[in-house]
Design a protein around this motif. Structure first.
Motif, short mmCIF file in Angstrom:
data_model
loop_
_atom_site.label_atom_id
_atom_site.label_comp_id
_atom_site.label_asym_id
_atom_site.label_seq_id
_atom_site.Cartn_x
_atom_site.Cartn_y
_atom_site.Cartn_z
N ASN A 49 2.39 41.85 -21.25
CA ASN A 49 2.30 43.16 -20.58
C ASN A 49 1.08 43.88 -20.89
N LEU A 50 0.35 43.84 -22.16
CA LEU A 50 -0.55 44.45 -22.42
C LEU A 50 -1.81 43.81 -21.91
N TRP A 51 -1.81 42.46 -21.56
CA TRP A 51 -2.96 41.99 -20.87
C TRP A 51 -3.05 42.58 -19.68
N GLY A 52 -1.90 42.63 -18.96
CA GLY A 52 -1.88 43.36 -17.44
C GLY A 52 -2.74 42.69 -16.43
N VAL A 53 -3.55 43.34 -15.72
CA VAL A 53 -4.19 43.08 -14.42
C VAL A 53 -4.96 41.94 -14.61
N GLY A 54 -5.39 41.73 -16.00
CA GLY A 54 -6.43 40.67 -16.14
C GLY A 54 -5.90 39.28 -16.32
N GLU A 83 9.64 32.35 -18.95
CA GLU A 83 9.36 33.60 -19.54
C GLU A 83 8.37 34.26 -19.09
N VAL A 84 7.14 33.70 -19.07
CA VAL A 84 5.96 34.39 -18.66
C VAL A 84 5.91 35.09 -17.19
N VAL A 85 6.50 34.28 -16.67
CA VAL A 85 6.68 34.75 -14.99
C VAL A 85 7.86 35.85 -15.19
N ASP A 86 8.71 35.80 -15.96
CA ASP A 86 9.68 36.92 -15.83
C ASP A 86 9.04 38.24 -16.50
N SER A 87 7.91 38.05 -17.56
CA SER A 87 7.25 39.15 -18.00
C SER A 87 6.43 39.83 -16.91
N LEU A 88 5.75 39.04 -16.03
CA LEU A 88 4.83 39.59 -15.07
C LEU A 88 5.36 40.58 -14.27
N PRO A 89 4.66 41.58 -13.86
CA PRO A 89 5.23 42.61 -12.94
C PRO A 89 5.21 41.86 -11.44
N SER A 90 5.55 42.24 -10.53
CA SER A 90 5.49 41.70 -9.12
C SER A 90 4.01 41.58 -8.70
N GLU A 91 3.41 42.75 -8.89
CA GLU A 91 1.86 42.61 -8.09
C GLU A 91 1.13 41.52 -8.99
N GLN A 92 1.24 41.54 -10.33
CA GLN A 92 0.52 40.63 -10.96
C GLN A 92 0.87 39.18 -10.85
N LEU A 93 2.20 39.02 -10.54
CA LEU A 93 2.83 37.67 -10.36
C LEU A 93 2.21 37.23 -8.87
N SER A 94 2.29 38.09 -7.91
CA SER A 94 1.64 37.74 -6.74
C SER A 94 0.34 37.24 -6.81
N ASP A 95 -0.54 37.99 -7.44
CA ASP A 95 -1.99 37.76 -7.45
C ASP A 95 -2.20 36.37 -8.29
N ALA A 96 -1.63 36.14 -9.24
CA ALA A 96 -1.40 34.86 -10.05
C ALA A 96 -0.98 33.70 -9.08
N VAL A 97 0.03 33.79 -8.46
CA VAL A 97 0.51 32.66 -7.63
C VAL A 97 -0.34 32.28 -6.57
N ARG A 98 -1.03 33.44 -5.97
CA ARG A 98 -1.79 33.03 -4.91
C ARG A 98 -3.11 32.23 -5.30
N ASP A 99 -3.45 32.19 -6.40
CA ASP A 99 -4.73 31.62 -7.04
C ASP A 99 -4.50 30.03 -7.34
N LEU A 100 -3.10 29.48 -7.36
CA LEU A 100 -2.56 28.39 -7.68
C LEU A 100 -2.75 27.31 -6.63
N GLU A 129 11.29 35.32 -5.10
CA GLU A 129 10.30 36.43 -5.33
C GLU A 129 9.00 36.06 -5.15
N VAL A 130 8.74 34.55 -6.07
CA VAL A 130 7.56 34.12 -6.10
C VAL A 130 6.99 33.42 -4.55
N LEU A 131 8.11 32.60 -3.93
CA LEU A 131 7.66 32.42 -2.57
C LEU A 131 7.30 33.61 -1.65
N ASN A 132 7.94 34.80 -1.97
CA ASN A 132 7.60 35.75 -0.92
C ASN A 132 6.09 36.23 -1.36
N THR A 133 5.45 35.87 -2.53
CA THR A 133 3.96 36.34 -2.56
C THR A 133 3.01 35.56 -1.84
#
Length: 458
Positions: free
Chosen positions: A64-69, A85-102, A121-125
């Protein structure tokens, strides 16, 4: 963490405890800039190690503290439970950015362990093409090459030249982030060869791709097991290879990093099974670990009861010669250790396909001779110990003879049991330990106490 390349300096790639504590202190104090500075020099795999070494609450606070980076490259490096656990901790916007890079195979590894709601939710990103690719991969069996492969690859017609290939790659809007080969296909999109990027870049523009195609070209079916694919990568020194569907059309590619992950997973699985701990990790909860270990402990209890039943048959012998009770553990312990040695070698050799039907009897004979030699050597040592302790030549001879018999049978059973289980299509790593333990315990007690009965009471 030390990452030195100095030949005179010891190199360690483990995470320094002081670094972990500095990261946690930055998280506790809410100092985001300091946290980013500490994490920035680290490889994603090292950040994953940090996340795996700290508690759940601390992990959530860090993310959560790391945030957008947040670095998306960390997700594929995490243990499955921690990744969830980490995916559950990520806000939707950050999760979307992270998944698109994989890559597609990395997204599959991530979403297959998520709850259905979070999975959706992940697939929708993903964009339409990306989602279709991931859903296609999820339809393949979990342990198949189709689930392992990635959909991002480069394929070109066989008749193209080097110049045409280079121009195409340069003009492509969305080339794969990392690839090792260009796949050559015919008019039916069936792979007929591949060209390494190094060979492509070092060849003249007018050279046809088919003339610089690699000779060691191999393809894999999407239905093949991941273990077979990983073995082929290791056996034939592959870097990447195409995957085809049931019609032979190119649908994906497997790369060396995927194969290494599979080899590591199966080696770890075999190690866990041999130790009777199941598929567990340091991140599992206490009740989960206890539940996984319980069946193995029950199996061990059954073998212990059987061994105790053998001892019970000679209770009169033990009462007459009390020294037997003191010496019994020595015989059984030596047999158990010898059996474990042979068993470990056999299970690993079967997994790497080094132990097959063509050399099985030779290996069995070898282990029998090894068991016999070690049995004779340790019989002399242990027999001498028994003689010194109890000043009885007869007891010393009985003890020595029992050690020889037990270690010989331990060597034979340690190699024979996994071979027979493998031929019966039972995972040798899963059941060999219990069988070998039973054999060594029963044979050890029976040989020692039986010989003692014959010598002292009959």
């Amino acid at each position: 963490m030390v990452t030195s390349f100095n030949g005179n300096q010891e190199v360690s790639y483990s995470i320094d405890s002081e670094l972990v504590e500095s990261i946690l202190e930055a998280v506790r104090q809410g100092r985001r800039n300091e946290l980013v500075q500490l994490l920035e020099p680290l490889h994603p795999a090292d950040i994953a190690d940090v996340l795996e070494q700290i508690g759940s609450a601390e992990r959530a606070d860090l993310v959560n503290l790391w945030g957008v980076g947040f670095d998306s490259g960390v997700l594929p490096e995490l243990d499955d439970n921690i990744a969830v656990e980490v995916v559950d901790s990520l806000p939707s916007e950050q999760l979307s950015d992270a998944v698109r890079d994989l890559e597609s195979d990395q997204v599959v590894d991530l979403v297959e362990d998520l709850e259905p709601g979070r999975q959706e939710e992940v697939l929708n990103t993903l964009d339409e093409a990306g989602r279709a690719a991931v859903e296609k991969l999820l339809n393949y069996p979990e342990d198949s090459a189709g689930r392992l492969m990635q959909r991002e690859f480069v394929m070109l017609p066989l008749h193209w030249t080097v110049g045409e290939a280079i121009d195409f790659l340069r003009s492509s809007n969305d080339p794969p982030d990392g690839f090792y080969h260009v796949m050559l296909v015919d008019s039916h999109i069936k792979p007929v060869g591949q060209v390494a990027l190094g060979r492509l870049m070092s060849s003249k523009r007018e050279v046809e791709l088919k003339n610089i195609s690699e000779s060691g070209f191999m393809t894999f079916s999407a239905a093949q097991s991941q273990e077979d694919v990983a073995y082929a990568f290791k056996q034939y020194r592959l870097v990447s290879a195409p995957v085809v569907d049931e019609t032979g059309r190119l649908i994906g590619a497997v790369t060396i990093d995927d194969a290494v992950d599979v080899l590591d997973e199966h080696a770890t699985e075999d190690m866990h099974l041999l130790a009777g701990v199941g598929d567990e990790s340091l991140s599992d909860h206490v009740l989960e670990i206890a539940k996984q270990r319980f069946p193995w402990l029950i199996a061990n209890l059954a073998t212990a009861v059987l061994a105790s039943a053998v001892i019970a048959q000679f209770s009169a012998t033990i009462e007459a010669v009390v020294a037997l009770a003191v010496l019994m553990p020595i015989v059984v312990s030596m047999g158990g250790n010898a059996g474990t040695q042979s068993l470990t070698v056999a299970v690993r050799a079967i997994a790497t396909k080094d132990l097959t039907g063509s050399n099985a009897w030779r290996v069995i004979r070898r282990e029998s001779v090894v068991g016999l030699i070690n049995g004779v050597v340790f019989a002399m040592i242990i027999g001498s110990v028994g003689l010194v302790w109890y000043e009885s030549t007869t007891l010393s001879v009985v003890l020595a003879a029992a050690v020889v018999v037990t270690m010989l049978m331990a060597g034979i059973s340690g190699i024979l049991v996994p071979i027979l289980l493998e031929r019966a299509r039972v995972d040798p790593a899963l059941a060999s330990g219990a069988f070998v333990t039973t054999v060594t315990d029963v044979v050890g007690f029976f040989a020692f106490l039986g010989l003692a009965y014959k010598v002292f009471l009959s």
